[in-house]
Design a protein around this motif. Structure first.
Motif, PDB file in Angstrom:
ATOM      1  N   VAL A  11       0.821  -1.191  -0.022  1.00  0.00           N
ATOM      2  CA  VAL A  11      -0.055   0.001  -0.021  1.00  0.00           C
ATOM      3  C   VAL A  11       1.069   1.288   0.130  1.00  0.00           C
ATOM      4  CG1 VAL A  11      -1.830   1.259   1.313  1.00  0.00           C
ATOM      5  CG2 VAL A  11      -1.737  -1.111   1.092  1.00  0.00           C
ATOM      6  N   LEU A  12       1.679   1.453   1.212  1.00  0.00           N
ATOM      7  CA  LEU A  12       2.524   2.600   0.972  1.00  0.00           C
ATOM      8  C   LEU A  12       3.880   2.440   0.124  1.00  0.00           C
ATOM      9  CD1 LEU A  12       2.857   3.642   4.868  1.00  0.00           C
ATOM     10  CD2 LEU A  12       2.115   5.189   2.862  1.00  0.00           C
ATOM     11  N   VAL A  13       4.130   1.161   0.220  1.00  0.00           N
ATOM     12  CA  VAL A  13       5.575   0.690  -0.245  1.00  0.00           C
ATOM     13  C   VAL A  13       5.623  -0.463  -1.413  1.00  0.00           C
ATOM     14  CG1 VAL A  13       7.924   0.103   0.115  1.00  0.00           C
ATOM     15  CG2 VAL A  13       7.118   1.817   1.407  1.00  0.00           C
ATOM     16  N   GLU A  14       6.018  -0.616  -2.270  1.00  0.00           N
ATOM     17  CA  GLU A  14       6.137  -1.812  -3.307  1.00  0.00           C
ATOM     18  C   GLU A  14       7.569  -2.143  -3.260  1.00  0.00           C
ATOM     19  OE1 GLU A  14       4.276  -4.256  -4.209  1.00  0.00           O
ATOM     20  OE2 GLU A  14       2.716  -2.950  -5.267  1.00  0.00           O
ATOM     21  N   ARG A 110      16.822  -8.278   2.860  1.00  0.00           N
ATOM     22  CA  ARG A 110      15.945  -8.949   2.264  1.00  0.00           C
ATOM     23  C   ARG A 110      15.127  -8.334   0.961  1.00  0.00           C
ATOM     24  NH1 ARG A 110      11.613 -13.102   4.917  1.00  0.00           N
ATOM     25  NH2 ARG A 110      11.230 -14.402   3.135  1.00  0.00           N
ATOM     26  N   TRP A 111      14.825  -6.945   1.222  1.00  0.00           N
ATOM     27  CA  TRP A 111      13.998  -6.478   0.150  1.00  0.00           C
ATOM     28  C   TRP A 111      14.545  -4.831  -0.097  1.00  0.00           C
ATOM     29  CZ3 TRP A 111      10.656  -2.220   0.744  1.00  0.00           C
ATOM     30  CH2 TRP A 111      10.491  -1.813   2.264  1.00  0.00           C
ATOM     31  N   HIS A 112      14.109  -4.471  -0.932  1.00  0.00           N
ATOM     32  CA  HIS A 112      14.251  -2.958  -1.335  1.00  0.00           C
ATOM     33  C   HIS A 112      13.029  -2.570  -2.109  1.00  0.00           C
ATOM     34  CE1 HIS A 112      15.212  -3.194  -5.890  1.00  0.00           C
ATOM     35  NE2 HIS A 112      16.006  -4.328  -5.420  1.00  0.00           N
ATOM     36  N   GLY A 113      12.579  -1.246  -1.777  1.00  0.00           N
ATOM     37  CA  GLY A 113      11.415  -0.770  -2.303  1.00  0.00           C
ATOM     38  C   GLY A 113      11.146   0.633  -2.429  1.00  0.00           C
ATOM     39  N   ALA A 114      10.429   1.104  -2.949  1.00  0.00           N
ATOM     40  CA  ALA A 114       9.843   2.632  -3.167  1.00  0.00           C
ATOM     41  C   ALA A 114       8.563   2.827  -2.737  1.00  0.00           C
ATOM     42  CB  ALA A 114      10.143   2.849  -4.572  1.00  0.00           C
ATOM     43  N   LEU A 115       8.441   4.265  -2.552  1.00  0.00           N
ATOM     44  CA  LEU A 115       6.857   4.628  -2.239  1.00  0.00           C
ATOM     45  C   LEU A 115       6.003   4.349  -3.439  1.00  0.00           C
ATOM     46  CD1 LEU A 115       7.514   8.058  -0.561  1.00  0.00           C
ATOM     47  CD2 LEU A 115       6.682   5.839   0.560  1.00  0.00           C
ATOM     48  N   ARG A 116       4.646   3.831  -3.252  1.00  0.00           N
ATOM     49  CA  ARG A 116       3.924   3.641  -4.461  1.00  0.00           C
ATOM     50  C   ARG A 116       3.503   4.991  -5.072  1.00  0.00           C
ATOM     51  NH1 ARG A 116      -0.695  -1.195  -4.343  1.00  0.00           N
ATOM     52  NH2 ARG A 116      -0.616  -0.461  -6.428  1.00  0.00           N
ATOM     53  N   PRO A 117       3.145   4.942  -6.313  1.00  0.00           N
ATOM     54  CA  PRO A 117       2.778   6.113  -6.930  1.00  0.00           C
ATOM     55  C   PRO A 117       1.804   6.680  -6.300  1.00  0.00           C
ATOM     56  CG  PRO A 117       3.092   4.484  -8.500  1.00  0.00           C
ATOM     57  CD  PRO A 117       3.272   3.838  -7.485  1.00  0.00           C
ATOM     58  N   LEU A 149      10.789   4.879   6.156  1.00  0.00           N
ATOM     59  CA  LEU A 149       9.762   6.036   6.242  1.00  0.00           C
ATOM     60  C   LEU A 149      10.466   7.417   6.385  1.00  0.00           C
ATOM     61  CD1 LEU A 149       6.393   4.872   7.547  1.00  0.00           C
ATOM     62  CD2 LEU A 149       7.162   4.982   5.027  1.00  0.00           C
ATOM     63  N   ALA A 150      11.400   7.323   7.494  1.00  0.00           N
ATOM     64  CA  ALA A 150      12.211   8.413   8.101  1.00  0.00           C
ATOM     65  C   ALA A 150      13.108   8.894   7.082  1.00  0.00           C
ATOM     66  CB  ALA A 150      12.841   8.065   9.397  1.00  0.00           C
ATOM     67  N   VAL A 233     -12.433  -1.485  -3.919  1.00  0.00           N
ATOM     68  CA  VAL A 233     -11.241  -2.115  -4.228  1.00  0.00           C
ATOM     69  C   VAL A 233     -10.624  -0.899  -5.274  1.00  0.00           C
ATOM     70  CG1 VAL A 233     -10.063  -3.643  -5.920  1.00  0.00           C
ATOM     71  CG2 VAL A 233     -12.060  -4.575  -4.518  1.00  0.00           C
ATOM     72  N   VAL A 234      -9.277  -0.525  -5.084  1.00  0.00           N
ATOM     73  CA  VAL A 234      -8.846   0.592  -5.789  1.00  0.00           C
ATOM     74  C   VAL A 234      -7.224  -0.087  -6.195  1.00  0.00           C
ATOM     75  CG1 VAL A 234      -9.636   2.536  -4.280  1.00  0.00           C
ATOM     76  CG2 VAL A 234      -7.498   1.631  -3.784  1.00  0.00           C
ATOM     77  N   ASP A 235      -6.720   0.340  -7.398  1.00  0.00           N
ATOM     78  CA  ASP A 235      -5.457   0.041  -7.992  1.00  0.00           C
ATOM     79  C   ASP A 235      -4.355   0.723  -7.515  1.00  0.00           C
ATOM     80  OD1 ASP A 235      -6.663  -1.826  -9.619  1.00  0.00           O
ATOM     81  OD2 ASP A 235      -7.233  -0.350 -11.192  1.00  0.00           O
ATOM     82  N   ASP A 236      -4.302   1.830  -6.916  1.00  0.00           N
ATOM     83  CA  ASP A 236      -3.358   2.620  -6.248  1.00  0.00           C
ATOM     84  C   ASP A 236      -3.767   3.768  -5.515  1.00  0.00           C
ATOM     85  OD1 ASP A 236      -4.032   4.604  -8.108  1.00  0.00           O
ATOM     86  OD2 ASP A 236      -2.759   3.952  -9.757  1.00  0.00           O
TER      87      ASP A 236
END
Length: 250
Positions: A11-14, A110-117, A149-150, A233-236
């Motif tokens: 949700v916040l991050v993918e 284990r992972w790296h991510g980015a804020l979702r659009p 997040l920080a 239901v929403v896509d983004d």
């Protein structure tokens, strides 16, 4: 709607999993063991058991979506029971003592991510309308999410993570911790997650005003059918903001 509660991953991050995470973590664990005088395990043995522990943890999480009020594994339980169950006692004692630090390191590797659009725009819209936002998320180590997040300057009113709370979604207490902290009734909050068996069930059990499913790469991974369905239901995050505007901000 007086508060918006968001899941973290999906949700916040993918995010995506780094293929080398287990080998890198095994190397670090092995060095700690050697430093403590534990020489029985090789680095390859440590990697096999770390991967096995992570796989078993995934199965356990699926099973824990069924009880009414599931608890969360402690960091110590994950390392001593899921990873190191068959290690020599001295080696088990090392990972037991350092379990929290090792869970944090596992999350970092284990992972790296980015804020979702659309997330920055959504948070800005909530700030402008004085609607507090909280993160409510299952996590093996919530400190990793806090750091993420920080580092990106993302500020929310409250963060609730299962390893810190001792309970995990779909336990409704996860949502109630957030709503109590925000001083709102659950019926006046929306909860947005990306999984049916954890998030939608949790929102329904907690009695939130609106349970929203935001689709992500993991939404289609359903371990078993559940009867609860989202109210929307929403896509983004852009679509979520449109929904908020349509339902509450007009």
């Amino acid at each position: 709607m007086r508060a918006l509660l968001l899941d973290f991953g999906g949700v916040l991050v993918e995010g995506v999993t780094r293929p080398s995470w287990a080998a890198e973590l095994a190397g670090e664990v092995h060095r700690r063991l050697i430093g403590a005088g534990c020489t029985e395990l090789g680095v390859a043995d440590a990697e096999i058991d770390i991967r096995a522990g992570a796989a078993a943890d995934t199965c356990w999480k699926d099973a824990m979506s069924r009880p009414r009020a599931p608890r969360e594994l402690t960091h110590r339980e994950f390392w001593t029971d899921f990873v190191a169950a068959d290690w020599p006692e001295a080696a088990r004692a090392v990972v037991a003592a350092e379990a929290t630090a090792l869970c944090k390191r596992m999350g970092e590797l284990r992972w790296h991510g980015a804020l979702r659009p659309g997330i920055p725009e959504l948070l800005a819209a909530c700030r402008a309308r004085q609607v507090p936002v909280a993160v409510v998320s299952n996590a093996r180590c919530g400190a990793v999410h806090r750091d993420f997040l920080a580092a990106r300057g993302v500020e929310v009113a409250q963060q609730v993570y299962s390893d810190e709370a001792g309970v995990r979604k779909p336990n409704p207490e996860m949502i109630w911790i957030a709503t109590r902290a925000l001083g709102v009734d659950p019926a006046d909050a929306w909860y947005v997650g990306d999984n049916l068996d954890r998030d939608v069930v949790c929102g329904r059990r907690a009695g939130v005003g609106m349970t929203v499913l935001m689709t992500s790469k993991s939404t289609a991974r359903i371990p078993y059918r559940v009867r609860q369905r989202p109210a929307a239901v929403v896509d983004d995050a852009f679509a979520l903001m449109d929904k908020l505007l349509e339902e509450t901000w007009t």
